[in-house]
Design a protein around this motif. Structure first.
Motif, PDB file in Angstrom:
ATOM      1  N   ASP A 116       0.839  -1.199   0.000  1.00 27.68           N
ATOM      2  CA  ASP A 116       0.000   0.000   0.000  1.00 27.68           C
ATOM      3  C   ASP A 116       0.876   1.252   0.000  1.00 27.68           C
ATOM      4  O   ASP A 116       0.630   2.208  -0.732  1.00 27.68           O
ATOM      5  CB  ASP A 116      -0.939  -0.005   1.203  1.00 27.68           C
ATOM      6  CG  ASP A 116      -1.884  -1.193   1.191  1.00 27.68           C
ATOM      7  OD1 ASP A 116      -2.168  -1.718   0.090  1.00 27.68           O
ATOM      8  OD2 ASP A 116      -2.321  -1.599   2.278  1.00 27.68           O
ATOM      9  N   PHE A 117       1.927   1.246   0.818  1.00 23.25           N
ATOM     10  CA  PHE A 117       2.852   2.373   0.891  1.00 23.25           C
ATOM     11  C   PHE A 117       3.613   2.537  -0.424  1.00 23.25           C
ATOM     12  O   PHE A 117       3.740   3.639  -0.941  1.00 23.25           O
ATOM     13  CB  PHE A 117       3.837   2.173   2.046  1.00 23.25           C
ATOM     14  CG  PHE A 117       4.959   3.160   2.058  1.00 23.25           C
ATOM     15  CD1 PHE A 117       4.766   4.457   2.502  1.00 23.25           C
ATOM     16  CD2 PHE A 117       6.219   2.806   1.583  1.00 23.25           C
ATOM     17  CE1 PHE A 117       5.807   5.379   2.495  1.00 23.25           C
ATOM     18  CE2 PHE A 117       7.258   3.713   1.580  1.00 23.25           C
ATOM     19  CZ  PHE A 117       7.053   5.006   2.035  1.00 23.25           C
ATOM     20  N   PHE A 118       4.112   1.434  -0.975  1.00 22.50           N
ATOM     21  CA  PHE A 118       4.932   1.521  -2.181  1.00 22.50           C
ATOM     22  C   PHE A 118       4.126   1.928  -3.406  1.00 22.50           C
ATOM     23  O   PHE A 118       4.644   2.621  -4.283  1.00 22.50           O
ATOM     24  CB  PHE A 118       5.667   0.199  -2.433  1.00 22.50           C
ATOM     25  CG  PHE A 118       6.723  -0.067  -1.404  1.00 22.50           C
ATOM     26  CD1 PHE A 118       7.837   0.754  -1.295  1.00 22.50           C
ATOM     27  CD2 PHE A 118       6.596  -1.121  -0.516  1.00 22.50           C
ATOM     28  CE1 PHE A 118       8.804   0.526  -0.329  1.00 22.50           C
ATOM     29  CE2 PHE A 118       7.556  -1.358   0.448  1.00 22.50           C
ATOM     30  CZ  PHE A 118       8.663  -0.533   0.541  1.00 22.50           C
ATOM     31  N   GLU A 119       2.887   1.516  -3.482  1.00 19.49           N
ATOM     32  CA  GLU A 119       2.052   1.931  -4.609  1.00 19.49           C
ATOM     33  C   GLU A 119       1.916   3.451  -4.647  1.00 19.49           C
ATOM     34  O   GLU A 119       1.920   4.060  -5.719  1.00 19.49           O
ATOM     35  CB  GLU A 119       0.687   1.252  -4.541  1.00 19.49           C
ATOM     36  CG  GLU A 119       0.747  -0.209  -4.906  1.00 19.49           C
ATOM     37  CD  GLU A 119      -0.575  -0.932  -4.733  1.00 19.49           C
ATOM     38  OE1 GLU A 119      -1.482  -0.397  -4.067  1.00 19.49           O
ATOM     39  OE2 GLU A 119      -0.697  -2.047  -5.269  1.00 19.49           O
ATOM     40  N   GLU A 120       1.807   4.064  -3.474  1.00 19.93           N
ATOM     41  CA  GLU A 120       1.727   5.526  -3.400  1.00 19.93           C
ATOM     42  C   GLU A 120       3.031   6.176  -3.860  1.00 19.93           C
ATOM     43  O   GLU A 120       3.033   7.283  -4.388  1.00 19.93           O
ATOM     44  CB  GLU A 120       1.432   5.970  -1.967  1.00 19.93           C
ATOM     45  CG  GLU A 120       0.062   5.575  -1.463  1.00 19.93           C
ATOM     46  CD  GLU A 120      -0.118   5.880   0.019  1.00 19.93           C
ATOM     47  OE1 GLU A 120       0.770   6.533   0.618  1.00 19.93           O
ATOM     48  OE2 GLU A 120      -1.139   5.446   0.578  1.00 19.93           O
ATOM     49  N   GLN A 121       4.162   5.499  -3.665  1.00 25.52           N
ATOM     50  CA  GLN A 121       5.471   6.038  -4.011  1.00 25.52           C
ATOM     51  C   GLN A 121       5.833   5.833  -5.485  1.00 25.52           C
ATOM     52  O   GLN A 121       6.835   6.361  -5.947  1.00 25.52           O
ATOM     53  CB  GLN A 121       6.556   5.366  -3.146  1.00 25.52           C
ATOM     54  CG  GLN A 121       6.354   5.536  -1.657  1.00 25.52           C
ATOM     55  CD  GLN A 121       6.413   6.995  -1.239  1.00 25.52           C
ATOM     56  OE1 GLN A 121       7.344   7.708  -1.582  1.00 25.52           O
ATOM     57  NE2 GLN A 121       5.394   7.437  -0.517  1.00 25.52           N
ATOM     58  N   LEU A 122       5.012   5.047  -6.208  1.00 25.50           N
ATOM     59  CA  LEU A 122       5.330   4.716  -7.597  1.00 25.50           C
ATOM     60  C   LEU A 122       4.188   5.099  -8.543  1.00 25.50           C
ATOM     61  O   LEU A 122       3.655   4.257  -9.261  1.00 25.50           O
ATOM     62  CB  LEU A 122       5.615   3.209  -7.711  1.00 25.50           C
ATOM     63  CG  LEU A 122       6.793   2.700  -6.893  1.00 25.50           C
ATOM     64  CD1 LEU A 122       6.781   1.184  -6.820  1.00 25.50           C
ATOM     65  CD2 LEU A 122       8.094   3.210  -7.475  1.00 25.50           C
ATOM     66  N   PRO A 123       3.825   6.399  -8.578  1.00 20.11           N
ATOM     67  CA  PRO A 123       2.716   6.798  -9.456  1.00 20.11           C
ATOM     68  C   PRO A 123       3.043   6.492 -10.916  1.00 20.11           C
ATOM     69  O   PRO A 123       4.181   6.656 -11.359  1.00 20.11           O
ATOM     70  CB  PRO A 123       2.584   8.301  -9.216  1.00 20.11           C
ATOM     71  CG  PRO A 123       3.892   8.727  -8.663  1.00 20.11           C
ATOM     72  CD  PRO A 123       4.466   7.533  -7.942  1.00 20.11           C
TER      73      PRO A 123
END
Length: 142
Positions: A116-123
């Motif tokens: 969930d955190f990484f998806e936000e960091q990889l737009p």
């Protein structure tokens, strides 16, 4: 529940064109009941008790076939491949990750997924898969 998992695995093997053999059934049953990561050596030792002379290569090949069919999870611990029966095979089971004991292979489910955190960091990126494991010693192996 373990019989349901075993039956699901045997059905999957049949659907994928694998022959139902007593050795495969016993091996899968062992993995279901162990419910932890085990080495091919451990599986071979167990299988050799019921099927004296079974080759290590046969055990290893079957473990990899089972993993390719998504029946087993694999991980590399301390330079050795370990296998465990896949814990998310039945409908309604949720996505999760594991704490893995580096001594005994016991696992504990982790309900939090860091993706969930990484998806936000990889737009703009499409994540096609991930693997997250925490390694350490369980309360019995400290």
């Amino acid at each position: 529940m373990s019989q349901t998992r075993l039956q699901h695995a045997l059905t999957t093997l049949k659907e994928q064109g694998y022959k139902h053999t007593k050795k495969r059934e016993v091996m899968l049953d062992y993995l279901v009941r162990r419910n932890r990561y085990v080495t091919a050596k451990e599986v071979h030792h167990f299988m050799n008790q019921s099927f004296p002379g079974v080759s290590y290569d046969t055990i290893y090949r079957n473990l990899h076939d089972f993993a390719a069919l998504n029946l087993l999870e694999e991980t590399d611990l301390n330079g050795e491949m370990k296998f465990r029966f896949h814990c998310c095979l039945e409908p309604g089971e949720h996505h999760h990750h594991h704490f893995i004991c580096t001594v005994c292979g016991k696992t504990k489910e982790l309900d939090l997924c860091p993706m969930d955190f990484f998806e936000e960091q990889l737009p703009g990126c499409v994540i096609e898969g991930h693997r997250f494991e925490i390694l350490g010693r369980c309360e019995d192996c400290q």
